[in-house]
Design a protein around this motif. Structure first.
Motif, mmCIF file in Angstrom:
data_model
loop_
_atom_site.group_PDB
_atom_site.id
_atom_site.type_symbol
_atom_site.label_atom_id
_atom_site.label_comp_id
_atom_site.label_asym_id
_atom_site.label_seq_id
_atom_site.Cartn_x
_atom_site.Cartn_y
_atom_site.Cartn_z
ATOM 1 N N THR A 187 -10.855 63.388 6.955
ATOM 2 C CA THR A 187 -11.946 62.474 7.276
ATOM 3 C C THR A 187 -12.834 62.254 6.057
ATOM 4 O OG1 THR A 187 -13.399 64.269 8.042
ATOM 5 C CG2 THR A 187 -11.955 63.258 9.668
ATOM 6 N N GLU A 188 -12.997 63.277 5.230
ATOM 7 C CA GLU A 188 -13.843 63.162 4.051
ATOM 8 C C GLU A 188 -13.049 62.613 2.864
ATOM 9 O OE1 GLU A 188 -14.816 64.278 0.842
ATOM 10 O OE2 GLU A 188 -16.562 63.046 1.271
ATOM 11 N N LEU A 189 -11.829 63.160 2.703
ATOM 12 C CA LEU A 189 -10.907 62.709 1.664
ATOM 13 C C LEU A 189 -11.379 62.998 0.244
ATOM 14 C CD1 LEU A 189 -9.986 59.189 3.099
ATOM 15 C CD2 LEU A 189 -8.569 61.229 3.198
ATOM 16 N N LEU A 230 -14.653 49.738 -0.442
ATOM 17 C CA LEU A 230 -13.271 50.130 -0.717
ATOM 18 C C LEU A 230 -12.919 51.432 -0.008
ATOM 19 C CD1 LEU A 230 -13.172 49.339 -4.547
ATOM 20 C CD2 LEU A 230 -11.833 48.163 -2.790
ATOM 21 N N SER A 231 -13.852 52.379 -0.030
ATOM 22 C CA SER A 231 -13.591 53.670 0.617
ATOM 23 C C SER A 231 -13.455 53.508 2.133
ATOM 24 C CB SER A 231 -14.703 54.672 0.279
ATOM 25 O OG SER A 231 -15.914 54.368 0.956
ATOM 26 N N MET A 232 -14.215 52.574 2.718
ATOM 27 C CA MET A 232 -14.083 52.308 4.154
ATOM 28 C C MET A 232 -12.668 51.847 4.499
ATOM 29 S SD MET A 232 -17.601 50.254 5.055
ATOM 30 C CE MET A 232 -19.168 51.104 5.316
ATOM 31 N N THR A 233 -12.160 50.898 3.719
ATOM 32 C CA THR A 233 -10.831 50.346 4.002
ATOM 33 C C THR A 233 -9.750 51.410 3.856
ATOM 34 O OG1 THR A 233 -11.582 48.205 3.153
ATOM 35 C CG2 THR A 233 -9.219 48.520 3.400
ATOM 36 N N VAL A 234 -9.792 52.156 2.756
ATOM 37 C CA VAL A 234 -8.770 53.181 2.507
ATOM 38 C C VAL A 234 -8.789 54.244 3.596
ATOM 39 C CG1 VAL A 234 -8.045 55.013 0.934
ATOM 40 C CG2 VAL A 234 -8.762 52.809 0.015
ATOM 41 N N SER A 235 -9.997 54.705 3.951
ATOM 42 C CA SER A 235 -10.092 55.801 4.927
ATOM 43 C C SER A 235 -9.637 55.364 6.315
ATOM 44 C CB SER A 235 -11.528 56.332 4.984
ATOM 45 O OG SER A 235 -12.437 55.324 5.351
ATOM 46 N N MET A 236 -9.941 54.116 6.708
ATOM 47 C CA MET A 236 -9.506 53.648 8.022
ATOM 48 C C MET A 236 -7.979 53.483 8.088
ATOM 49 S SD MET A 236 -11.976 53.418 10.214
ATOM 50 C CE MET A 236 -12.729 54.885 9.492
ATOM 51 N N GLY A 266 -22.583 61.107 17.212
ATOM 52 C CA GLY A 266 -23.985 61.027 16.803
ATOM 53 C C GLY A 266 -24.127 60.791 15.309
ATOM 54 N N GLN A 267 -23.295 61.470 14.519
ATOM 55 C CA GLN A 267 -23.320 61.263 13.072
ATOM 56 C C GLN A 267 -22.961 59.822 12.715
ATOM 57 O OE1 GLN A 267 -20.512 64.264 11.938
ATOM 58 N NE2 GLN A 267 -22.051 65.859 11.739
ATOM 59 N N MET A 268 -21.966 59.272 13.389
ATOM 60 C CA MET A 268 -21.543 57.898 13.110
ATOM 61 C C MET A 268 -22.677 56.915 13.399
ATOM 62 S SD MET A 268 -18.402 55.743 14.851
ATOM 63 C CE MET A 268 -19.220 55.751 16.464
ATOM 64 N N ILE A 269 -23.368 57.104 14.515
ATOM 65 C CA ILE A 269 -24.465 56.199 14.878
ATOM 66 C C ILE A 269 -25.579 56.241 13.838
ATOM 67 C CG2 ILE A 269 -26.296 55.776 16.572
ATOM 68 C CD1 ILE A 269 -24.298 56.822 18.718
ATOM 69 N N ALA A 270 -25.985 57.454 13.457
ATOM 70 C CA ALA A 270 -27.107 57.601 12.526
ATOM 71 C C ALA A 270 -26.766 57.082 11.135
ATOM 72 C CB ALA A 270 -27.527 59.070 12.455
ATOM 73 N N MET A 271 -25.559 57.379 10.638
ATOM 74 C CA MET A 271 -25.206 56.954 9.288
ATOM 75 C C MET A 271 -24.947 55.448 9.213
ATOM 76 S SD MET A 271 -25.576 59.588 7.473
ATOM 77 C CE MET A 271 -24.746 59.314 5.903
ATOM 78 N N THR A 272 -24.420 54.868 10.278
ATOM 79 C CA THR A 272 -24.243 53.413 10.303
ATOM 80 C C THR A 272 -25.605 52.720 10.256
ATOM 81 O OG1 THR A 272 -22.207 53.637 11.592
ATOM 82 C CG2 THR A 272 -23.257 51.480 11.581
ATOM 83 N N SER A 313 -16.054 60.696 12.499
ATOM 84 C CA SER A 313 -16.467 61.429 11.298
ATOM 85 C C SER A 313 -16.106 60.665 10.035
ATOM 86 C CB SER A 313 -15.804 62.806 11.269
ATOM 87 O OG SER A 313 -16.283 63.629 12.295
ATOM 88 N N THR A 314 -14.922 60.085 10.036
ATOM 89 C CA THR A 314 -14.478 59.326 8.864
ATOM 90 C C THR A 314 -15.434 58.177 8.564
ATOM 91 O OG1 THR A 314 -12.162 59.864 9.311
ATOM 92 C CG2 THR A 314 -12.588 57.953 7.910
ATOM 93 N N TRP A 315 -15.812 57.432 9.600
ATOM 94 C CA TRP A 315 -16.727 56.307 9.399
ATOM 95 C C TRP A 315 -18.107 56.790 8.947
ATOM 96 C CZ3 TRP A 315 -15.887 51.364 8.730
ATOM 97 C CH2 TRP A 315 -16.958 50.476 8.783
ATOM 98 N N ALA A 316 -18.611 57.856 9.561
ATOM 99 C CA ALA A 316 -19.929 58.382 9.191
ATOM 100 C C ALA A 316 -19.960 58.833 7.740
ATOM 101 C CB ALA A 316 -20.299 59.542 10.116
#
Length: 475
Positions: free
Chosen positions: A60-62, A85-91, A186-192, A129-132
């Motif tokens: 998830t962190e990569l 770029l990191s969003m695309t690769v990680s998804m 929760g992490q995804m919501i806050a970081m987005t 987690s990956t998105w956050a």
């Protein structure tokens, strides 16, 4: 893009660590409720699924966040484009990984449908987690540590609330899996939300740039994967080579002391941009940053490694149950030693990565993982959770010694030797209190903690005037 000054960074460390300490309290209360409600077998099932899914957590962190921060802070590259770029690769990576995790679960736990269901639920958290984590470089580069801290805290608060409802309404084991899922959600919501406040961060598709980012990230992805496996592979191997109760004992020990890695994680996260900039420009400043970071981590890592062993039965009764004390006390003391050593290694690794030493770390972590797996194969059948904890200590010690040697060779006087020398009598005060006090578990834990804290002040490991100065600089 410049890096925040020392006062802002100090405030960032305090903010992130403070929020995570509160999150730690939430997590420990959740452990208490889960162990009491589920018992050793039910808690073992919960930990079997949790540790299995956590073994995929590095993907998830990569390691991509470190690369993005290094590119932006060290080389002046555009933050929005690098994050996109990191969003695309990680998804592109995480969705197939979730499918692989669930297929592997069906093979390994074919006779345990509850574990399979738990893994299916918890694996959704890998996506969240990956998105956050894609927004972590945004917080680090812009020094928005309040949002970074709130992300973890919100997730843990949601998780604890759902556990409370589950226990009160007697909803059963499945709802504990759903409660665990609330942390990454929760992490995804806050970081987005943070990303929207800073700017328009969106996935970016460019094959050449995506490949360049992935290629630069791969060594750190591997390092991160091995780092996660140090802890989680023990639980997965226990589930195959020992009993469900032993998985629960190891899982409980790891959940209790593993939470203290918030200190090293907070320091590494907050100082990621500073590490990258100092490594690229100022060798003397880089050495000073390493020394200060290790000094801060030592204050927490040292008592974990030294004091927890004698207090382990008391801690298990406090945070679990008397029924679990016999199973988990030994593993808890040993896992605490491994975690304490690992906290130091984590900060040293972050510094070495900032200085482009990931190739050496890749070789080191591979050797340590093989050592860990081999030791587990030998020790788990004989000693169960205790054997897994011993394997963890062996691999963490090996990594610590080699990272230490690399730092000394490259940066000379980067180690807080004075802090180590002053810590010895402070720890001795804690150990003496531990040996002399024999009574209620709550009293023992409190008095040992107070004795160690007093030792920190008396032997000037921590000075009150330094704390006041730090607070003023952070204000």
């Amino acid at each position: 893009m410049g890096v925040a000054d020392g006062g802002v960074l100090a405030r960032g460390v305090m903010t992130v660590t403070g929020a995570r300490v509160l999150g730690l309290i939430f997590s420990l209360v959740q452990v208490k409720l889960a162990v009491t409600y589920l018992g050793p077998t039910g808690y073992g099932l919960l930990m079997t699924a949790t540790l299995f899914v956590n073994s995929f957590g590095a993907w998830t962190e990569l390691g991509m966040g470190n690369v993005v921060v290094r590119r932006v802070s060290g080389r002046g590259m555009d933050l929005q484009r690098q994050v996109g770029l990191s969003m695309t690769v990680s998804m592109l990576i995480v969705f197939p990984m979730v499918m692989v995790a669930n297929m592997a679960a069906r093979l390994l736990y074919a006779d345990q449908p509850l574990v399979q269901l738990g893994i299916a639920i918890l694996s959704v958290g890998l996506i969240a987690s990956t998105w956050a984590l894609r927004y972590a470089p945004v917080a680090q580069v812009h020094s928005r540590f309040g949002h970074y801290a709130a992300a973890d805290l919100i997730g843990r608060a949601l998780s604890l609330a759902l556990v409370g409802v589950t226990v009160a309404m007697d909803l059963g084991l499945v709802w504990f899996f759903l409660a665990q899922l609330m942390v990454p959600v929760g992490q995804m919501i806050a970081m987005t939300r943070l990303g929207k406040l800073i700017g328009g961060f969106r996935p970016v598709w460019n094959r050449r740039e995506m490949w360049d980012l992935l290629r630069e990230t791969l060594p750190m992805t591997y390092i991160a994967a091995v780092g996660v496996l140090y802890f989680t592979i023990d639980g997965v191997m226990l589930s195959q080579l020992s009993t469900t109760e032993q998985v629960g004992a190891y899982g409980m020990a790891y959940r209790i002391v593993g939470n203290f890695t918030i200190v090293s994680a907070s320091i590494a996260s907050v100082l990621a941009a500073r590490f990258a900039q100092d490594a690229a420009t100022e060798r003397a400043a880089f050495t000073t940053t390493i020394r200060s970071s290790l000094q801060a981590v030592l204050i927490v890592a040292a008592p974990l490694a030294v004091l927890v062993m004698g207090l382990a039965p008391d801690v298990i009764i406090l945070l679990g149950s008397k029924e679990m004390a016999g199973l988990a006390s030994g593993p808890l003391g040993l896992v605490a030693i491994g975690v304490g050593i690992g906290m130091m290694s984590a900060v040293m690794s972050a510094a070495l990565i900032a200085d482009y030493q990931q190739r050496i770390l890749t070789i080191l972590n591979t050797a340590n993982l093989l050592l860990n797996i081999t030791a587990n194969i030998v020790l788990i059948p004989m000693y169960g959770a205790t054997g897994a904890a011993i394997s963890l200590i062996m691999s963490e010690t090996s990594g610590f010694v080699i990272c230490l040697a690399l730092l000394i060779r490259r940066y000379g006087q980067c180690l807080p030797v004075g802090t180590v020398l002053r810590l010895v009598p402070a720890l001795a005060v804690g150990l003496a209190t531990e040996a002399l006090i024999d009574g209620h578990w709550g009293v023992r834990i409190l008095l040992v903690g107070l004795a160690y804290g007093l030792g920190l002040l008396v032997f000037r490991v921590v000075a009150l005037k330094d704390v006041r100065t730090l607070m003023k600089r952070g204000g």
